[in-house]
Design an enzyme around this catalytic site. Sequence first.
Site, PDB file in Angstrom:
ATOM      1  N   LYS A 195      46.079 -14.122  33.486  1.00 15.94           N
ATOM      2  CA  LYS A 195      45.695 -14.825  34.700  1.00 15.94           C
ATOM      3  C   LYS A 195      46.300 -14.138  35.941  1.00 15.94           C
ATOM      4  O   LYS A 195      47.152 -13.258  35.822  1.00 15.94           O
ATOM      5  CB  LYS A 195      46.131 -16.288  34.621  1.00 15.94           C
ATOM      6  CG  LYS A 195      45.438 -17.066  33.490  1.00 15.94           C
ATOM      7  CD  LYS A 195      43.914 -16.999  33.563  1.00 15.94           C
ATOM      8  CE  LYS A 195      43.194 -18.140  32.878  1.00 15.94           C
ATOM      9  NZ  LYS A 195      43.135 -18.093  31.411  1.00 15.94           N
TER      10      LYS A 195
HETATM   11  C1  LIG Z   1      42.886 -19.625  30.695  1.00 19.91           C
HETATM   12  C2  LIG Z   1      42.082 -20.854  30.901  1.00 19.91           C
HETATM   13  C3  LIG Z   1      42.496 -22.112  30.464  1.00 19.91           C
HETATM   14  C4  LIG Z   1      43.669 -22.336  29.545  1.00 19.91           C
HETATM   15  O1  LIG Z   1      44.797 -21.715  29.840  1.00 19.91           O
HETATM   16  P1  LIG Z   1      45.890 -21.298  28.710  1.00 19.91           P
HETATM   17  O2  LIG Z   1      47.090 -21.124  29.572  1.00 19.91           O
HETATM   18  O3  LIG Z   1      45.430 -20.016  28.104  1.00 19.91           O
HETATM   19  O4  LIG Z   1      46.009 -22.410  27.775  1.00 19.91           O
HETATM   20  C5  LIG Z   1      41.740 -23.223  30.802  1.00 19.91           C
HETATM   21  N1  LIG Z   1      40.610 -23.100  31.499  1.00 19.91           N
HETATM   22  C6  LIG Z   1      40.154 -21.913  31.917  1.00 19.91           C
HETATM   23  C7  LIG Z   1      38.900 -21.861  32.707  1.00 19.91           C
HETATM   24  C8  LIG Z   1      40.864 -20.754  31.608  1.00 19.91           C
HETATM   25  O5  LIG Z   1      40.377 -19.575  31.991  1.00 19.91           O
END
Ligand SMILES: *Cc1c(COP(=O)(O)O)cnc(C)c1O
Length: 405
Positions: A186
């Site tokens: 992210k």
């Molecule tokens: C990455 C992501 C999540 C979940 O995040 P994690 O930290 O990997 O559990 C939820 N929604 C979206 C749209 C994402 O891209």
Amino acid sequence: MPGYEFWSDAERKEVNDVLETGILMRYGFDGPRKGIWKSKELEEAICQTFGSKHAQLVSSGTAALTTAMGALGIGYGDEVILPSFTFVASFEAVLSVGAVPVFVDVDDTLTLNPEAVRNAITSKTKCVMPVHMCGSMADLDALLSICKEHNLVLLEDACQSIGGTYKGKKLGTIGDAGTFSFDFVKTITCAEGGAVMTNRDDVYISSDGYSDHGHDHRGVDRGADLHPFIGYNFRISELHAAVGLAQIKKLDTFLSLQKKNHAALKNILSAIPEISFRRIPDEAGDSCTFLSWFLPTEEATRAVIAEMKAQNILAGNFYWYDNNWHYIRKWDHLKNSVTLNALHPDLKAAVIHHAAKDFSVSDAIMGRCISTAIGLLWTDEQLKAKGEHMANVIRKVLSAEKQMA
Ligand SMILES: *Cc1c(COP(=O)(O)O)cnc(C)c1O
């Protein structure tokens, strides 16, 4: 796109502060931690940076969504409206609180189509969950007015759009609650982590307790805390928060590089008249983690993907339509409601019903869409070479198609 591209001494320094004291937990141990409170500091930085009244750190973006749903009182019998194009975590969170995920079509914003949301509302609808996919936002004015009209809560999944804005407000701070993910890919990473943001005091207090076994955190002795309700353990560790604290200070750098590289790549691809781009409800608010673009037909799009693969430039280009993680077409585990533990039969039937609906409107959009991840470390020369190589591939495919016709 990701903050991991900028790993440096700054992250090492913050982590080392924690390693020095050895207090890896975010709560308690007030004496031995010697004033080191990385999780608290990061929560304050999140509030400051994004203009949210409250922020609750948790162990992942998925945990953030689950916590937000718990705190918003979403559960048995409730329907949550969410888009057919999202990450699996969005519906996992809905199921984890026992609610029904109701999928609806996306439009050329690659996010919830407000008309489709309106058509999906029933007496059981409790929440609308826009997912700001691939760096950019849903049409929040339209969704907010639907929520107001029908007395629904708006929960923003902003996990992929950290730093994006809508009409001047940060994504994730506009609804009743919003979530970020700080997983490894992210915009900002903690390795693993997430946050619930909210301007509502009640939602914050519930999130704080829910993510730590229901502790009320009123006293100084954890053992003496009261538990006004049942919670879970979705705590973040101090080591993870320390990484995020270094990363959040770089957010402006990440965003300005993303915007610069995104604009340059878009400029190159714009020279091809057959290409169109994702509609962005507020262009200025795009966080620019991806450039998402459309070709005229699914056939042309598949041919471009195949040619990119043949020419070894597919890396960083995503054809979500064939992807197992992000688009409903390939979610067979959901469509068959395959779970390890039994769901209530009514919930199971509802999950299957809503996942097996007709999504041909979404198909017609996603089948023509390619998203190109924007690198932070690209040099101008690399960017130009990459863009032109992509443009050549696209031109080659389009002209071959014309000759066939
Ligand atoms: C990455 C992501 C999540 C979940 O995040 P994690 O930290 O990997 O559990 C939820 N929604 C979206 C749209 C994402 O891209």
